[in-house]
Design an enzyme around this catalytic site. Structure first.
Site, PDB file in Angstrom:
ATOM      1  N   HIS A  11      -5.012   7.928   2.689  1.00  0.00           N
ATOM      2  CA  HIS A  11      -3.699   7.324   2.947  1.00  0.00           C
ATOM      3  C   HIS A  11      -2.577   8.277   2.507  1.00  0.00           C
ATOM      4  O   HIS A  11      -1.886   8.806   3.355  1.00  0.00           O
ATOM      5  CB  HIS A  11      -3.518   5.947   2.283  1.00  0.00           C
ATOM      6  CG  HIS A  11      -4.558   4.948   2.683  1.00  0.00           C
ATOM      7  ND1 HIS A  11      -4.740   4.558   3.988  1.00  0.00           N
ATOM      8  CD2 HIS A  11      -5.498   4.268   1.957  1.00  0.00           C
ATOM      9  CE1 HIS A  11      -5.726   3.670   4.048  1.00  0.00           C
ATOM     10  NE2 HIS A  11      -6.208   3.495   2.835  1.00  0.00           N
ATOM     11  N   ASP A  64     -11.175   2.969   8.565  1.00  0.00           N
ATOM     12  CA  ASP A  64     -10.882   2.148   7.389  1.00  0.00           C
ATOM     13  C   ASP A  64     -11.299   0.688   7.571  1.00  0.00           C
ATOM     14  O   ASP A  64     -12.471   0.364   7.467  1.00  0.00           O
ATOM     15  CB  ASP A  64      -9.386   2.304   7.053  1.00  0.00           C
ATOM     16  CG  ASP A  64      -9.041   1.796   5.656  1.00  0.00           C
ATOM     17  OD1 ASP A  64      -9.937   1.309   4.958  1.00  0.00           O
ATOM     18  OD2 ASP A  64      -7.861   1.886   5.255  1.00  0.00           O
TER      19      ASP A  64
HETATM   20 ZN   LIG Z   1     -10.153   2.258   2.322  1.00  0.00          ZN
END
Ligand SMILES: [Zn+2]
Length: 454
Positions: free
Chosen positions: A265, A316
């Site tokens: 991220h 994800d």
């Molecule tokens: Zn994750």
């Protein structure tokens, strides 16, 4: 040489080349990559242009069972943290057999979406009550079995997960299946040995692991090391309050950041943090579909690109499972935020947004999965995607714009065939689809499991 393929076009060294011969050796790696040659008689002629497969560098396979189940709001406010509490409802009851069924279906979808290797950021370790399975690697085996079922490559990243927050020394009761220490992670890294599977390690996040444990794991492990970082502003605030540093800043100051490290991220960064990550050679894994779904915020993509930081993509939470869609979301987020177009392009050298992003995530994804080589290079694993130029969204597109079209005209089934390690893989598997449906029914039947709204 065990087989030879000949493609009318192939993506070599960041550009399309014509009439490319590809030879595969007995180990499933490229032994021959040669453009501008006529098709030899012994070669299989491929019907469309070919691309290297990409690495899905961040996956939590079990969350595939939750995709589509968190899209209603009953309260005044919904954010990452309320989503997470509901997601734990799945984490708390999925069994090893269900995990294998869910993951195998996901992995077939990922193959169809153009990924040939998936990195599992694997923190679901223990039985439903938090006790250890007889084989502590039971759920790692479930993931490896699922990868074998589908025929995708797997990088297992067992996760260090020690505490509920910066100031919470223990895990919460609903995190009991995740508990691991450094020795557990090291043992899990060694637990699975089979073809198409390798392993690195991961740290859940700075909030979920003690600093001394993070340093010990980095010291004692090998291979890629992934960590969730700076996904949420609340995490940045908590980290500042607890340590005096922002999360990426903390890593740059206190952790031995280098090319092994992949920051997942890294949404909330400042320029000095980007410079520090670039100077240390660490990579960043972006998950645009999930980051959009969870309302995480927009990464400083121009900053990461300009600094030359290796970038990778991750599915994800599995709300998106194709890389063309991830790249589209990645660029569109920037366009919406900055009110500009082709933010990711580099005029002159790399004017195509799609091509520049593709090349970056091809290389960055390989590093995140622990591969020194990736793509159409002698010695790299023989993975490829056959683009279907008859897809309605791609039909008639000038050849030089094929990658632009793949990302920005939204083809629904862009890849006609997918090869992993020299073998064509099925993009639909009736048995896997049936087992997935059965597992979903068991997980979500009334009375069977907590609903996501409980
Ligand atoms: Zn994750």
């Amino acid at each position: 040489m065990t087989q030879r393929l000949w493609a009318p076009r192939a993506w070599l060294d960041g550009r399309w080349c014509d009439r490319v011969l590809l030879g595969v050796d007995v180990d499933g790696c490229w032994a021959e990559v040669e453009p501008d040659v006529a098709a030899p008689e012994d070669a299989e002629t491929i019907a469309g242009p070919v691309l290297p497969g990409l690495v899905d560098a961040h996956s939590h396979a079990f969350q595939r069972a939750f995709a589509g189940l968190a899209e209603r709001r009953d309260g005044a406010y919904d954010d990452f943290w309320s989503w997470r509490d509901r997601m734990y409802g799945v984490a708390l009851r999925i069994t090893p057999a269900q995990l294998r069924a869910i993951a195998a279906h996901l992995y077939v979808e990922l193959l169809a979406g153009g990924y040939t290797q998936v990195c599992e950021f694997h923190y679901l370790q223990h039985d439903l009550d938090g006790s250890r399975y007889a084989d502590p690697a039971a759920l790692s085996h479930a993931l490896a079995d699922a990868a074998s079922d589908a025929g995708i490559g797997l990088t297992l990243l067992p996760v260090l997960y020690e505490r509920a927050g910066f100031t919470a020394p223990e895990l919460r009761a609903d995190q009991r299946r995740f508990a691991t220490g450094v020795d557990d992670v090291l043992a899990l890294q060694q637990a699975i040995r089979r073809p198409l599977v390798n392993a690195g390690v991961a740290v859940h996040s700075l909030r979920a692991a003690r600093p001394e444990s993070i340093l010990a794991l980095a010291e004692r492990s090998h291979g890629p090391l992934h960590i969730h970082v700076a996904e949420q502003t609340a995490e940045v605030d908590d980290c500042l309050a607890a340590t005096g540093c922002r999360p990426i800043e903390w890593l740059a100051r206190h952790a031995p950041l280098d090319q092994r490290w992949h920051l997942v991220h890294a949404t909330h960064s400042v320029a000095a943090e980007i410079d520090a990550v670039a100077a240390r050679g660490a990579g960043v894994v972006l998950c645009p579909g999930t980051e959009g779904n969870l309302g995480d915020g927009l990464p400083d993509l121009p900053g990461w690109l300009a600094a030359g930081v290796p970038l990778a993509l991750g599915s994800d939470s599995q709300v998106t499972r194709t890389w063309p869609e991830e790249l589209r979301w990645l660029e569109y987020g920037q366009r919406l935020g900055l009110r500009r177009r082709n933010v990711s392009a580099a005029p002159g050298a790399e004017p195509s947004t799609a091509a520049r992003l593709f090349e970056r995530v091809r290389a960055g994804g390989a590093a995140a999965a622990g591969f020194a080589q990736w793509g159409f290079q002698v010695g790299a694993r023989a993975d490829l995607l056959v683009v279907d130029p008859s897809d309605p969204a791609l039909r008639g597109l000038p050849a030089d714009h094929l990658l632009d079209g793949l990302v920005f005209t939204a083809p629904t089934r862009p890849f006609a065939r997918v090869m992993v390690a020299g073998r064509w893989r099925a993009l639909h598997h009736e048995g896997i689809a049936t087992r997935f449906g059965d597992a979903m029914q068991t997980l979500w039947s009334p009375g069977g499991t907590p609903t996501p709204h409980e």
